[in-house]
Design a protein around this motif. Structure first.
Motif, mmCIF file in Angstrom:
data_model
loop_
_atom_site.group_PDB
_atom_site.id
_atom_site.type_symbol
_atom_site.label_atom_id
_atom_site.label_comp_id
_atom_site.label_asym_id
_atom_site.label_seq_id
_atom_site.Cartn_x
_atom_site.Cartn_y
_atom_site.Cartn_z
ATOM 1 N N LEU A 232 0.838 -1.196 0.000
ATOM 2 C CA LEU A 232 0.000 0.000 0.000
ATOM 3 C C LEU A 232 0.871 1.243 0.000
ATOM 4 C CD1 LEU A 232 -2.630 -0.963 2.731
ATOM 5 C CD2 LEU A 232 -2.914 -1.106 0.258
ATOM 6 N N ALA A 233 0.409 2.279 -0.701
ATOM 7 C CA ALA A 233 1.088 3.572 -0.643
ATOM 8 C C ALA A 233 1.037 4.104 0.787
ATOM 9 C CB ALA A 233 0.430 4.551 -1.599
ATOM 10 N N VAL A 234 2.042 4.877 1.168
ATOM 11 C CA VAL A 234 2.126 5.357 2.551
ATOM 12 C C VAL A 234 0.892 6.168 2.930
ATOM 13 C CG1 VAL A 234 3.388 6.861 4.130
ATOM 14 C CG2 VAL A 234 4.635 5.300 2.654
ATOM 15 N N HIS A 235 0.416 7.046 2.029
ATOM 16 C CA HIS A 235 -0.752 7.865 2.386
ATOM 17 C C HIS A 235 -1.982 6.988 2.589
ATOM 18 C CE1 HIS A 235 -2.547 7.481 -1.622
ATOM 19 N NE2 HIS A 235 -1.390 7.813 -2.153
ATOM 20 N N ALA A 236 -2.074 5.876 1.861
ATOM 21 C CA ALA A 236 -3.200 4.960 2.051
ATOM 22 C C ALA A 236 -3.068 4.203 3.367
ATOM 23 C CB ALA A 236 -3.282 3.980 0.881
ATOM 24 N N GLN A 237 -1.844 3.808 3.709
ATOM 25 C CA GLN A 237 -1.608 3.138 4.983
ATOM 26 C C GLN A 237 -2.075 4.007 6.150
ATOM 27 O OE1 GLN A 237 2.578 2.432 5.141
ATOM 28 N NE2 GLN A 237 2.638 1.055 3.381
ATOM 29 N N VAL A 238 -1.662 5.255 6.113
ATOM 30 C CA VAL A 238 -1.973 6.165 7.213
ATOM 31 C C VAL A 238 -3.468 6.429 7.290
ATOM 32 C CG1 VAL A 238 -1.574 8.461 8.154
ATOM 33 C CG2 VAL A 238 0.310 7.220 7.094
ATOM 34 N N ALA A 239 -4.087 6.724 6.153
ATOM 35 C CA ALA A 239 -5.512 7.049 6.144
ATOM 36 C C ALA A 239 -6.354 5.880 6.637
ATOM 37 C CB ALA A 239 -5.939 7.446 4.723
ATOM 38 N N LEU A 240 -6.040 4.688 6.174
ATOM 39 C CA LEU A 240 -6.826 3.517 6.573
ATOM 40 C C LEU A 240 -6.688 3.241 8.059
ATOM 41 C CD1 LEU A 240 -8.611 1.146 5.813
ATOM 42 C CD2 LEU A 240 -6.557 -0.144 5.223
ATOM 43 N N THR A 241 -5.484 3.353 8.576
ATOM 44 C CA THR A 241 -5.289 3.053 9.991
ATOM 45 C C THR A 241 -5.930 4.108 10.882
ATOM 46 O OG1 THR A 241 -3.184 2.080 9.331
ATOM 47 C CG2 THR A 241 -3.608 2.294 11.669
ATOM 48 N N LEU A 242 -5.887 5.368 10.469
ATOM 49 C CA LEU A 242 -6.585 6.399 11.227
ATOM 50 C C LEU A 242 -8.078 6.104 11.278
ATOM 51 C CD1 LEU A 242 -4.815 9.647 9.982
ATOM 52 C CD2 LEU A 242 -4.760 8.730 12.290
ATOM 53 N N ARG A 243 -8.609 5.611 10.172
ATOM 54 C CA ARG A 243 -10.041 5.279 10.129
ATOM 55 C C ARG A 243 -10.358 4.109 11.047
ATOM 56 N NH1 ARG A 243 -14.251 5.000 10.994
ATOM 57 N NH2 ARG A 243 -16.114 4.461 9.794
ATOM 58 N N LEU A 244 -9.538 3.070 10.983
ATOM 59 C CA LEU A 244 -9.828 1.863 11.737
ATOM 60 C C LEU A 244 -9.464 1.979 13.205
ATOM 61 C CD1 LEU A 244 -8.515 -0.841 9.227
ATOM 62 C CD2 LEU A 244 -10.863 -0.063 9.545
ATOM 63 N N LEU A 245 -8.306 2.537 13.472
ATOM 64 C CA LEU A 245 -7.807 2.541 14.849
ATOM 65 C C LEU A 245 -8.404 3.667 15.672
ATOM 66 C CD1 LEU A 245 -5.642 0.941 16.553
ATOM 67 C CD2 LEU A 245 -4.226 2.954 16.254
ATOM 68 N N GLY A 246 -8.472 4.862 15.070
ATOM 69 C CA GLY A 246 -8.943 6.011 15.833
ATOM 70 C C GLY A 246 -10.423 6.261 15.713
ATOM 71 N N GLY A 247 -11.088 5.548 14.786
ATOM 72 C CA GLY A 247 -12.508 5.809 14.571
ATOM 73 C C GLY A 247 -12.746 7.201 14.020
#
Length: 396
Positions: free
Chosen positions: A114-129
């Motif tokens: 995954l591209a870095v910006h996609a990694q960050v965005a997805l994890t912010l969505r999943l982990l931080g709600g």
């Protein structure tokens, strides 16, 4: 959402999703199950009260709902296979160094595919709600763009069959960049008003430092977060008003966090492998060394921003460097640098311009810049501060 359920959502959403992703092996199904469990809590808790272990209740309810859904939608043979698979997930099957569900989820989402910006965005969505608009603001991109990134990242994980397993030692270096970026943005989002996210980011930072003690950027990120977090008690006035760094009562700063952060910075310096997080931590260490704002060594801060610009040239770094220039060389030199930056959609850009214009005796332009910053900020405390600053110019 009632306040009590909202508090549980903020505190436990990321943990619940992480557990369900591990259990189900499917991001969308895990999210839907956790959201369904919170919807059930909204119906039941006002009558029954919050259970003794709200996180456990949410996870159990989500898990049961997901299993029920899979059974309803599967054939008989598929149901038996799925039951065996889910039962197997109850058994310890962990390999590698990561033992924390939320940290494991970050490493899963930060797969090199995954591209870095996609990694960050997805994890912010999943982990931080975090909502898509919140994440879009963190990235300074339009909301539809961010929504597409998140959808595509999930599809990539699904279509490429990226495994939901713990990274082994050999895999860690390839995942570090995205993981650190995730934790950093979680902290930044929390510093805008969600103290729980700051606490979670620091917790994850400590785990990363234990996991990779020889990686100086993990130590630098932890130092950065600790030094910034040390100022939280002084960042707001008793009435909730925002207090700028230059006006803070430094006796309120958390000296234990400062000592820990500065010790980490010294450890990083001894390694001689500077990186962006270490340099930003060093900037904050310089601030924490000054007994008063007037004692701040802005020359040292400027040299650090020069170094940071070499590592990660970006408009936001250039903006922060311009602030240091304003303290060392004056507002006119700083404004010349700020005016060429492409940051029109970033509220801090307009706030910096407004302050520089005020210092240069150009009140009408300063007011317009404050108005632009007010229109862009999402923080009520920052908006109130900017409105007070604008009003002060009008009274002069």
């Amino acid at each position: 959402m009632p306040l009590d359920v909202e508090g549980v959502f903020r505190a436990e959403y990321g943990r619940a999703v992480a557990v369900l992703v591990r259990f189900l092996g499917d991001i969308d199904l895990a999210e839907e199950a956790v959201q369904d469990a919170f919807a059930t809590a909204l119906r039941k808790w006002p009558q029954s009260g919050i259970p003794p272990s709200p996180a456990g209740w949410i996870i159990t309810t989500a898990r049961n709902r997901a299993v029920d859904r899979l059974r309803r939608e599967s054939t008989r043979e598929a149901r038996h296979a799925e039951a065996e698979r889910l039962h197997a997930r109850d058994e310890p099957d962990e390999e590698g160094p990561v033992r924390d569900d939320r940290l494991r989820l970050i490493f899963t989402c930060c797969h090199p595919a995954l591209a870095v910006h996609a990694q960050v965005a997805l994890t912010l969505r999943l982990l931080g709600g975090l909502t898509t608009p919140q994440i879009a603001r963190a990235f300074l991109v339009p909301e539809p763009t961010m929504a597409q990134r998140i959808v595509r990242a999930k599809a990539k994980i699904r279509d490429a069959r990226i495994p939901y397993r713990l990274p082994r030692d050999a895999d860690l270096p390839d995942r570090v960049r995205g993981v650190l970026a995730v934790v950093y943005l979680i902290f930044n989002e929390g510093y805008g008003g969600r103290e729980d996210l700051c606490a979670e980011a620091v917790r994850l930072g400590r785990l990363l430092a234990e996991l990779m003690p020889d990686e100086p950027e993990t130590l630098g990120l932890l130092a950065l977060m600790l030094l910034v977090e040390s100022r939280r008690p002084a960042r707001t006035a008793p009435d909730g008003a925002l207090v700028l760094l230059s006006d803070q009562d430094r006796s309120l700063w958390d000296r234990d966090l400062i000592a820990e952060g500065q010790d980490l910075v010294r450890r990083c310096l001894r390694r001689g492998r500077p990186g962006p997080y270490q340099i930003q931590a060093a900037v904050n260490a310089v601030h924490s060394d000054a007994p008063t704002a007037a004692d701040t060594d802005w020359g040292q801060i400027l040299r650090l921003y020069d170094q940071l610009t070499e590592h990660t040239p970006s408009p936001v770094v250039a903006l922060n460097r311009a602030v240091a220039i304003g303290e060392v060389e004056g507002p006119e030199a700083a404004l010349a640098l700020v005016d060429v930056l492409d940051l029109d959609g970033y509220h801090a850009f307009h706030a910096v311009r407004a302050d520089l214009l005020r210092r240069l005796g150009r009140p009408a332009e300063a007011v317009r810049a404050y108005e632009a910053a007010i229109a862009l900020t999402a923080s009520p405390a920052e908006r109130a501060h900017l409105e007070r600053s604008r009003a002060a110019i009008a009274r002069e």
